[in-house]
Every structure is written in C-alpha cells, then in structure tokens.
Design a protein around this motif. Structure first.
Motif, PDB file in Angstrom:
ATOM      1  N   ASP A   1      43.851   9.013   9.940  1.00 38.77           N
ATOM      2  CA  ASP A   1      44.613  10.251  10.093  1.00 38.77           C
ATOM      3  C   ASP A   1      43.691  11.427  10.410  1.00 38.77           C
ATOM      4  O   ASP A   1      43.853  12.099  11.423  1.00 38.77           O
ATOM      5  N   ILE A   2      42.727  11.683   9.521  1.00 42.49           N
ATOM      6  CA  ILE A   2      41.840  12.841   9.706  1.00 42.49           C
ATOM      7  C   ILE A   2      40.418  12.451   9.325  1.00 42.49           C
ATOM      8  O   ILE A   2      40.193  11.814   8.280  1.00 42.49           O
ATOM      9  N   CYS A   3      39.468  12.870  10.161  1.00 37.27           N
ATOM     10  CA  CYS A   3      38.049  12.660   9.846  1.00 37.27           C
ATOM     11  C   CYS A   3      37.308  13.967  10.080  1.00 37.27           C
ATOM     12  O   CYS A   3      37.511  14.631  11.103  1.00 37.27           O
ATOM     13  N   MET A   4      36.456  14.341   9.122  1.00 41.18           N
ATOM     14  CA  MET A   4      35.670  15.567   9.233  1.00 41.18           C
ATOM     15  C   MET A   4      34.183  15.194   9.316  1.00 41.18           C
ATOM     16  O   MET A   4      33.599  14.713   8.339  1.00 41.18           O
ATOM     17  N   ILE A   5      33.594  15.415  10.484  1.00 40.55           N
ATOM     18  CA  ILE A   5      32.188  15.095  10.722  1.00 40.55           C
ATOM     19  C   ILE A   5      31.357  16.340  10.475  1.00 40.55           C
ATOM     20  O   ILE A   5      31.585  17.377  11.118  1.00 40.55           O
ATOM     21  N   PRO A   6      30.397  16.318   9.548  1.00 36.37           N
ATOM     22  CA  PRO A   6      29.629  17.527   9.239  1.00 36.37           C
ATOM     23  C   PRO A   6      28.738  17.958  10.401  1.00 36.37           C
ATOM     24  O   PRO A   6      28.137  17.137  11.087  1.00 36.37           O
ATOM     25  N   ARG A   7      28.667  19.271  10.631  1.00 34.24           N
ATOM     26  CA  ARG A   7      27.751  19.814  11.629  1.00 34.24           C
ATOM     27  C   ARG A   7      26.328  19.868  11.084  1.00 34.24           C
ATOM     28  O   ARG A   7      25.366  19.964  11.849  1.00 34.24           O
ATOM     29  N   ASP A   8      26.198  19.846   9.771  1.00 28.90           N
ATOM     30  CA  ASP A   8      24.902  19.862   9.108  1.00 28.90           C
ATOM     31  C   ASP A   8      24.871  18.689   8.126  1.00 28.90           C
ATOM     32  O   ASP A   8      25.816  18.482   7.361  1.00 28.90           O
ATOM     33  N   ASN A   9      23.796  17.934   8.105  1.00 25.28           N
ATOM     34  CA  ASN A   9      23.723  16.729   7.273  1.00 25.28           C
ATOM     35  C   ASN A   9      23.744  17.007   5.769  1.00 25.28           C
ATOM     36  O   ASN A   9      23.835  16.084   4.968  1.00 25.28           O
TER      37      ASN A   9
END
Length: 620
Positions: A547-555
């Motif tokens: 449904d939803i995935c949030m990929i971090p811009r910073d590790n």
C-alpha cells in the motif's frame, strides 16, 4: 502673476508639472484662486526631484554587484538601481502584431506589473526624455520603426493588484480612489483650452472624489476621449491585475456587483472606443468574454498555453544562468532548477522569477518564497466541491505522478464550483501545475498531462491544497507533530492516538468509508513528511503490491512499510485481528524486497486497520 499655463511656456515644462510644483509647495508666493494657481512673475523653476536614470543608483551588494529587485515593480527604479532582466522585446513583439487590446494571463508574481509599467514608461508622453531608460536595452537596437513610438502616447494606467476587500462598498471606494489618482496624474486636462466645460466639470468631479458608481463606470471612456482631444492622439489604456477585485467579489459574495461595474467599465474603454490606440490587461484568469468583455471581438489573449510572448513573464533558462554567473552562484544551478524551474509557458521552460530573486538575495537559501505572496481563496470554494476522483488525482500529483486533465481557458469564476473538474484549469493558470503534454481539442479546450512543477510548488500545494482537503487547519499542529514523531519512534500507541484525533476533528470526511478513502487519508498525512522521505504507493515489490512505502532521503531514518485494511462495523477484537492480518501480509508477500534493493537495512512495518472512525495499528 502668471498662470500655470504661462509658466509652463517660460520653464519649458508641462502645465501639469507646474501645477504639481504648486501643490507640493515648491514655488514661493504661489497662491490658489478658486481652481487656478497664480505664480509670481519672477519665480524660479524648482529642482525636479523625480527619479532619473542613475540618480539613486546604490553602491550595490557584495563585490559591487547591483542589488536584486525584491518586490520592485517600478520600471525606472528596477532598470537603474537593481539587477534588471531585459524584457523590452515584449514591445517589439507587440508592435509587430499590433493587436488593439491584449490580455496577458500569468500566475501572481511573474512580472506582470513590472512589464506593464515598462510599457507605460516606453509609450507615455513625458516632459523628460524617457528614451534614456531604454537606450541600453534590447528594444533600442531594433531600429527606428520601434523607437519612433517611444514617448508618443498619453497613457492611462491602473493596477488593481491591491484591491482586496471584504465588501463591494470598500472595493468601490478603493477603485474610486485609484481613478482619482489617475485623473490627478493628468491634471493638465483641468486647464485644457481644448475641452468643453462639461468635460472639465466631470474631470474635477472625479478628481475631487465626488463621482458616483454610474459616473465612474464610464470614467475610462471619458478620460480617453479627453486625452485624445487634448493631445490630438488617442491614449493607451493599461489595466494591471484586472481580475483581482473580481476574484475577491466571488469569494466574498459581491460577485454580481463587481462584475456589473466592470462590464460597463471595460466596455467603455475597450469596445468600439475610437479614442483608443492600444489596450493592455493582465490577470490570472482569462474569464470568458461573455462575462466581462461582452462583444469585445478585438481581444488577443496570451495565456500560459500560448507561444506568443512566452518568454516575457518569468525567467528563461538563459536569463537565470546569466544571473547565477553575475552573482557568483553558478554552482547552485541544479538546486535552483529543482526548486523553482519546471513551468512551461507556450513552448518555453520558465523559472518562477519571484522565487529566483528571493533565493539569490537570501544567500541561496532554498525555501518556498512564493507561498507567502498571496492566497487564491477561490481554491477553497472549488475544493469544497471536489469529488473523490479529483481528490485521488490531487494525491497522485503530490506523489509526483502526472494526471490527465481537460484544461478550459474560458473558465468563469461562478462556474468553478458548478464543475469541480475546472480545478485543474485554475491550478494551471494560477501556477500550481505545469503541462507535460498537451493536445488541442476541437472545442478550443486542451487535453493535458499535468504535474507539479518543482519542489517549491509542492510545498505550496501541501499548505494550500492538501491542507484544505485534509482539514489540517482543524487539526492542531501538535497532532501533526505527534504522527511524525510516532513514526520515527515506532510508537504505535502515539501514532494511533494521532490518527484517531485527526479523524474525530474531521468527521465530515468519513461518510464514504472504504479502503481507498483511508489509503488517501494516510497518504495525505504522511505527505507532510516528504522532506525526509520519498513516498511511494501501490507499487510491486516481492510477491504483490504494497500500500505505502516510505524510503528515507537520509540513512539516519528507517524505511517504513504500511499495509492498510478496512471493514464495516468491527468491534475492538476484530479490528485488532484485522491489523494483525495486515502486518502478516507484509511479511508473507515480502513487500520489503524494494527496501532491501535500495540497500536499507532498518525498516518499520505497520499493519493498520480501520472501521468507521476507529483505527488499530500493529508493528514490528
């Protein structure tokens, strides 16, 4: 004692300027007898303190560079004191086309007022040699056929950009004041021996603020006739931001009054007016001709969809490159492009000029500068009527996905709420969207693929559009912060409390109740966090589609996966079981495959179940 007319001959300046000197108290011994000034025979001409080229040039900023023209819409000042992007070829293109009346529609803060003042200075008859303000500009190199128009026309100039009031009475009072000032700018007419007595009486009535609504509705027509008679040359009429009071009338419920006045006001000025050389108008919306410009068949419209004049409002790529080089910031080109580029006017790629100027003046600090320059209140009325399909498309836009929309440039304010699909037309002309592809239809409308232009506009979009759809204004800021903090801290109770609090404050949004609705709700809430995350929705990963995935811009942040479930009228036990099923599906289907491919080891998985206004969340 001598009259103003007699002293104007002695001093070789206009009668109007002599009268201004008297009114400013700069001529010792001058007295006003009735309506006429009397000046001592031996009076000396006062020094003229008006701005001329170079007189007030500042020392400039660091390294002697000229300062940036933040909020400057005065052409003379802009081109002499500040860094000026030369748009004078607009004059050449206009003179080549010679449209009797031209309407330029562009978003706010894209240089409309500065360009209109440039036209005024170029064309207007003046005591000074105003050609000096163009001698080093591109128009001057185009030849005598263009230079011969410089300083040869009387000009009527009005800007309605600040006519923003809550009632028709206050709006009319402001318009009356603007007309009073413009009549005062042509004070030479009060003593003209070419005008009839009744014309001078009307002139004085407007000048003294005594004209009523009916009399002022014909003021442009009458002033243009008086100027034609006095100068033996028909004037140019320039109306800047003509639709600002109309927009206010729509949102503040005095639309019929303002439209009724403006229809007569503009008709007298632009329809079958033999005392008109050329007319120019600017605004955000075109507004259908039958609404305001009834019967005006000579109106040439230049919108964001048209190639004519496409490079004259906003900054082109080349102009921005030259600015960056001048200020020693060429290394910021990519950042500037990501934040403020992306508009397409006609066939040209355009940067937001207001934001570029503010970005450079703030030491290359990327922020959403445009959001603070005004609010398009018409959006609220349109969004109130937005359908589920439109809301879903708006969420898609916020996720960076283009959508297909029909763009009608003949939108009338009154019709916006009648057909919510007109929202895309409004968003495009107001600067919230760009055209990626466009195909002209047989009825004159465009079928377009539209998208959000850049990072700044995405921020504006969230604050003005998404916040309205999601009723963020009704949700305390602490609640929004609670949702963000709970995601970072993996605190399911805090996250659950935050979502429930939001739902309780937004009860009118929960009549539909379906999984797609809750999906949009969660996307709307987490979209406020896209500075930290790249947000993806309904994408294939592992053995299915999450449904939803949030990929971090910073590790330093973990990735976040969400699976949503919904059912009607569940009790607490069944709701808890449904959230466990959602969490288990993430693991069984291997939805974290995409996260692993990105090289991200740390992730949080949320199974979220909804039923009515209740929510249950599980995590691991």
């Amino acid at each position: 004692m001598k009259s103003c007319k007699e002293m104007s001959a002695v001093w070789s300046i206009s009668e109007r300027r002599v009268r201004e000197f008297c009114e400013e108290g700069k001529i010792p011994g001058a007295v006003k007898l009735g309506r006429q000034w009397q000046i001592p025979d031996g009076a000396e001409r006062p020094a003229d303190s008006r701005i001329v080229t170079g007189r007030y040039v500042k020392s400039g900023g660091a390294n002697g560079r000229k300062p940036l023209p933040v909020g400057i819409s005065d052409y003379i000042r802009a081109q002499s004191e500040y860094y000026y992007v030369d748009k004078t070829l607009l004059i050449r293109d206009f003179l080549d086309r010679k449209a009797l009346v031209s309407l330029f529609t562009r978003p706010r803060r894209f240089g409309k007022t500065l360009n209109m003042d440039m036209l005024r200075v170029f064309f207007e008859i003046s005591d000074e040699d105003t050609g000096r303000y163009f001698a080093d500009k591109a128009i001057w190199q185009c030849g005598e056929e263009y230079r011969c128009h410089q300083g040869k026309y009387p000009v009527i100039f009005l800007t309605f950009k600040d006519v923003k009031y809550d009632s028709w009475q206050a709006t009319f009072a402001k318009i009356s004041g603007l007309l009073q000032e413009e009549f005062g700018r042509h004070s030479e007419l009060g003593n003209s021996d070419r005008l009839a007595k009744y014309e001078k009486e009307y002139f004085e009535k407007v000048l003294n603020g005594e004209a009523d609504e009916v009399e002022l509705s014909s003021s442009l027509q009458k002033l243009s006739k008086m100027l034609t008679v006095h100068y033996n040359k028909a004037p140019i009429i320039i109306i800047d931001e003509y639709d600002t009071p109309i927009q206010e009338g729509y949102s503040k419920e005095f639309y019929d009054e303002i439209v009724g006045f403006m229809r007569n006001f503009f008709s007298g000025a632009f329809k079958d007016n033999s005392n008109l050389s050329y007319g120019f108008l600017t605004g955000i919306l075109r507004i259908a001709q039958e609404s305001i410009f009834s019967g005006l068949n000579n109106l040439a419209v230049s919108s964001v969809m048209d190639e004519e004049y496409d490079g004259y409002f906003g900054f082109t790529k080349q102009e921005v490159g030259e600015m960056l080089s001048y200020y020693g910031a060429s290394d910021k080109a990519d950042e500037l492009r990501n934040w403020y580029d992306g508009y397409f006017f006609g066939s040209k790629e355009i940067y937001n000029p207001w934001s570029v100027i503010n970005y450079l003046s703030k030491g290359c600090l990327p922020q959403a500068y445009w959001v603070n320059t005004g609010k398009n209140e018409v959006l609220e009325d349109v969004l109130d009527a937005a359908t589920d399909d439109i809301s879903e498309k708006l969420y898609s836009l916020l996720r960076g996905e283009p959508v297909i929309a029909r763009i009608d440039q003949n939108v009338v304010y009154r019709s916006l709420a009648d057909d919510p699909a007109n929202i895309y037309s409004l968003l495009l002309v107001a600067g919230y969207l760009k055209t990626v592809k466009k195909v002209l239809q047989g009825d004159g409308a465009w079928l377009c693929e539209v998208a959000i232009p850049n990072r700044e506009t995405a921020a504006v979009y969230k604050s003005e559009i998404l916040s309205h759809l999601m009723q963020i204004g009704a949700m305390r800021r602490a609640t929004a912060n609670k949702i963000a903090e709970s995601l970072y801290a993996r605190d399911t109770k805090k996250l659950q409390d935050g979502i429930e609090e939001y739902m309780k404050n937004s009860i009118s949004f929960y009549d539909a109740g379906a999984e797609g609705f809750y999906h949009g709700l969660v996307l709307g809430l987490i979209a406020l966090m896209d500075n930290q995350y790249r947000i993806r929705s309904n994408r294939e990963s592992g053995d299915g589609r999450y449904d939803i995935c949030m990929i971090p811009r910073d590790n330093k942040y973990p990735a976040i996966l969400m699976e949503l479930k919904w059912n009607k009228e569940l009790n607490e036990e069944n709701l808890d079981a449904l959230s466990a099923e959602a969490l288990n599906q993430i693991n069984v289907k291997g939805y974290d495959a995409e996260i692993r491919t990105e090289g991200i080891a740390d992730n949080i998985k949320f199974g979220i179940a909804f039923s009515g206004k209740k929510v249950k969340i599980r995590t691991e």
